[in-house]
Write an enzyme that holds these catalytic residues in place. Structure first.
Site, mmCIF file in Angstrom:
data_model
loop_
_atom_site.group_PDB
_atom_site.id
_atom_site.type_symbol
_atom_site.label_atom_id
_atom_site.label_comp_id
_atom_site.label_asym_id
_atom_site.label_seq_id
_atom_site.Cartn_x
_atom_site.Cartn_y
_atom_site.Cartn_z
ATOM 1 N N ARG A 1 8.586 3.876 -4.220
ATOM 2 C CA ARG A 1 8.533 3.055 -3.003
ATOM 3 C C ARG A 1 7.531 1.914 -3.170
ATOM 4 N NH1 ARG A 1 7.310 5.937 2.681
ATOM 5 N NH2 ARG A 1 5.224 6.059 1.761
ATOM 6 N N GLU B 1 11.747 3.229 14.579
ATOM 7 C CA GLU B 1 10.785 4.232 14.110
ATOM 8 C C GLU B 1 9.579 4.185 15.020
ATOM 9 O OE1 GLU B 1 9.243 3.349 10.179
ATOM 10 O OE2 GLU B 1 9.216 1.204 10.570
ATOM 11 N N HIS C 1 -1.243 -20.973 1.248
ATOM 12 C CA HIS C 1 -0.220 -19.950 1.500
ATOM 13 C C HIS C 1 0.584 -19.619 0.244
ATOM 14 C CE1 HIS C 1 -1.223 -20.906 5.612
ATOM 15 N NE2 HIS C 1 -0.434 -19.959 6.070
ATOM 16 N N LEU D 1 10.681 1.898 7.714
ATOM 17 C CA LEU D 1 10.115 2.327 6.437
ATOM 18 C C LEU D 1 10.863 3.575 5.954
ATOM 19 C CD1 LEU D 1 7.612 1.633 4.577
ATOM 20 C CD2 LEU D 1 6.690 3.772 5.446
ATOM 21 N N LYS E 1 6.345 -1.509 2.444
ATOM 22 C CA LYS E 1 5.080 -0.937 2.917
ATOM 23 C C LYS E 1 3.971 -1.931 2.604
ATOM 24 C CE LYS E 1 3.072 3.710 3.327
ATOM 25 N NZ LYS E 1 3.147 3.791 4.774
ATOM 26 N N ARG F 1 -9.004 -21.419 -3.602
ATOM 27 C CA ARG F 1 -8.902 -22.077 -2.294
ATOM 28 C C ARG F 1 -7.801 -21.408 -1.480
ATOM 29 N NH1 ARG F 1 -4.622 -25.873 -2.704
ATOM 30 N NH2 ARG F 1 -5.247 -26.796 -0.731
ATOM 31 N N TYR G 1 0.830 -1.203 0.000
ATOM 32 C CA TYR G 1 0.000 0.000 0.000
ATOM 33 C C TYR G 1 0.861 1.247 0.000
ATOM 34 C CZ TYR G 1 0.728 1.285 4.968
ATOM 35 O OH TYR G 1 1.271 1.681 6.163
HETATM 36 N N1 PDD Z 1 2.339 5.541 7.575
HETATM 37 N N2 PDD Z 1 6.970 4.352 9.317
HETATM 38 C C1 PDD Z 1 5.820 3.655 9.316
HETATM 39 C C2 PDD Z 1 5.770 2.330 9.979
HETATM 40 C C3 PDD Z 1 4.670 4.218 8.689
HETATM 41 O O1 PDD Z 1 3.528 3.518 8.662
HETATM 42 C C4 PDD Z 1 4.751 5.510 8.095
HETATM 43 C C5 PDD Z 1 3.590 6.154 7.408
HETATM 44 C C6 PDD Z 1 5.986 6.189 8.139
HETATM 45 C C7 PDD Z 1 6.172 7.551 7.500
HETATM 46 O O2 PDD Z 1 6.270 7.462 6.091
HETATM 47 P P1 PDD Z 1 5.799 8.683 5.154
HETATM 48 O O3 PDD Z 1 6.549 9.866 5.606
HETATM 49 O O4 PDD Z 1 6.174 8.238 3.773
HETATM 50 O O5 PDD Z 1 4.318 8.855 5.338
HETATM 51 C C8 PDD Z 1 7.074 5.572 8.744
HETATM 52 C C9 PDD Z 1 1.224 5.956 6.769
HETATM 53 C C10 PDD Z 1 0.954 7.420 6.786
HETATM 54 C C11 PDD Z 1 0.035 5.093 7.150
HETATM 55 O O6 PDD Z 1 0.220 3.892 7.269
HETATM 56 O O7 PDD Z 1 -1.081 5.616 7.281
#
Ligand code: PDD
Length: 276
Positions: free
Chosen positions: A41, A169, A92, A193, A137, A89, A22
């Site tokens: 990304r 993070e 995995h 991320l 992501k 079905r 996503y």
């Molecule tokens: N999340 N780290 C994680 C685990 C995240 O889910 C996000 C962003 C970030 C920041 O990335 P960016 O600056 O590209 O938004 C870092 C989004 C906003 C979400 O899942 O809603």
């Protein structure tokens, strides 16, 4: 289409396995911000989970443009996800032939309430219990959901994650530290991320002569920092003033944050709203 009319198969691997990718793309004045970087990304995530991109960058850009045009509001948050599709079905291993499911929606882009920026936010910490491909992501966000929920139940906004003695993070954000006037950022590796906002913050630091070090940030350094910030596409930059009930620095948003916030807002006015 109206959201109530959107249908996904109960056999979709996104639903059964969390098997998908996503992106969340902020849109300012109807212009997607850093679209090429978000799509790059997305491509990295799709490659990382061995899912062929069903559309390609040009078609993604067209679809995102269409969803932005069809929704109300100058500032939007575009969410898109691609799953490996619906099998006949539950198995995995990947199905031999399957059509990926593509879903896009737009929500209003709500910036955090001013009080969070003015007073700062409270956070807790937790061990980073996620897998070892946090650079992807993917929609498999159960650990992130559990970790964010822990913060909410403690009356906090975010959970700061530590792994092997270093800060990685937040549950849904990147975290920066400031010590002695130097910005400290954990390096982009498989444990976090690669945030688009993270890049913006480091670029703004370089442009304005704020010294920055991209290197592992030890847990003790994070806990002893003068300032901590969280960043994401939807939260922008927020100052963290409490970690596990203890004040960060003076316990008030710091001067380096105030500078970065001003640079960020200026950048938003001049660059993001121009779609650059
Ligand atoms: N999340 N780290 C994680 C685990 C995240 O889910 C996000 C962003 C970030 C920041 O990335 P960016 O600056 O590209 O938004 C870092 C989004 C906003 C979400 O899942 O809603």
């Amino acid at each position: 289409m109206p959201i109530a009319e959107a249908k996904v198969s109960a056999m979709d691997r996104g639903f059964l396995f969390g098997d998908g990718a996503y992106e969340v793309i902020p849109v300012y004045s109807r212009r997607p911000f850093r679209l090429a970087e978000h799509l790059a990304r997305l491509r990295q995530t799709l490659d990382g989970i061995r899912l062929a991109d069903p559309l390609g960058a040009a078609e993604w850009a067209r679809l995102i443009g269409e969803i932005v045009a069809r929704n109300a509001g100058e500032d939007q948050s575009v969410y898109l996800q691609i799953t490996r599709g619906a099998d006949t079905r539950r198995n995995h291993a990947f199905p031999a032939r399957v059509t990926p499911t593509v879903y896009i929606m737009s929500e209003p882009l709500l910036t955090p309430p001013p009080a969070q920026r003015e007073q700062g936010i409270a956070t807790i910490s937790a061990p980073d219990i996620r897998w070892l491909r946090c650079d992807l992501k993917t929609i498999s966000l159960l650990a992130n959901c559990l970790l964010r929920q822990q913060a909410v139940e403690a009356g906090c906004i975010e959970t700061i994650l530590f792994r092997d003695g270093c800060m990685t993070e937040g549950a849904a954000s990147n975290i920066f530290a400031v010590k002695g006037g130097v910005l400290l950022a954990p390096p982009k590796d498989h444990l976090m991320l690669p945030g688009i906002t993270y890049d913006v913050v480091l670029e703004l630091a370089a442009a304005h002569g704020l010294p920055a070090e991209v290197r592992p940030v030890a847990e003790a350094e994070a806990r002893g920092a003068d300032e901590l910030w969280m960043t994401s596409s939807t939260k922008e930059v927020l100052p963290i003033v409490l970690l596990d009930g203890r004040p960060v620095g003076t316990g008030r948003p710091g001067p380096v944050f105030a500078a970065m916030y001003a640079w960020y807002q200026d950048f938003k006015r001049t660059v993001m709203r121009a779609g650059e």
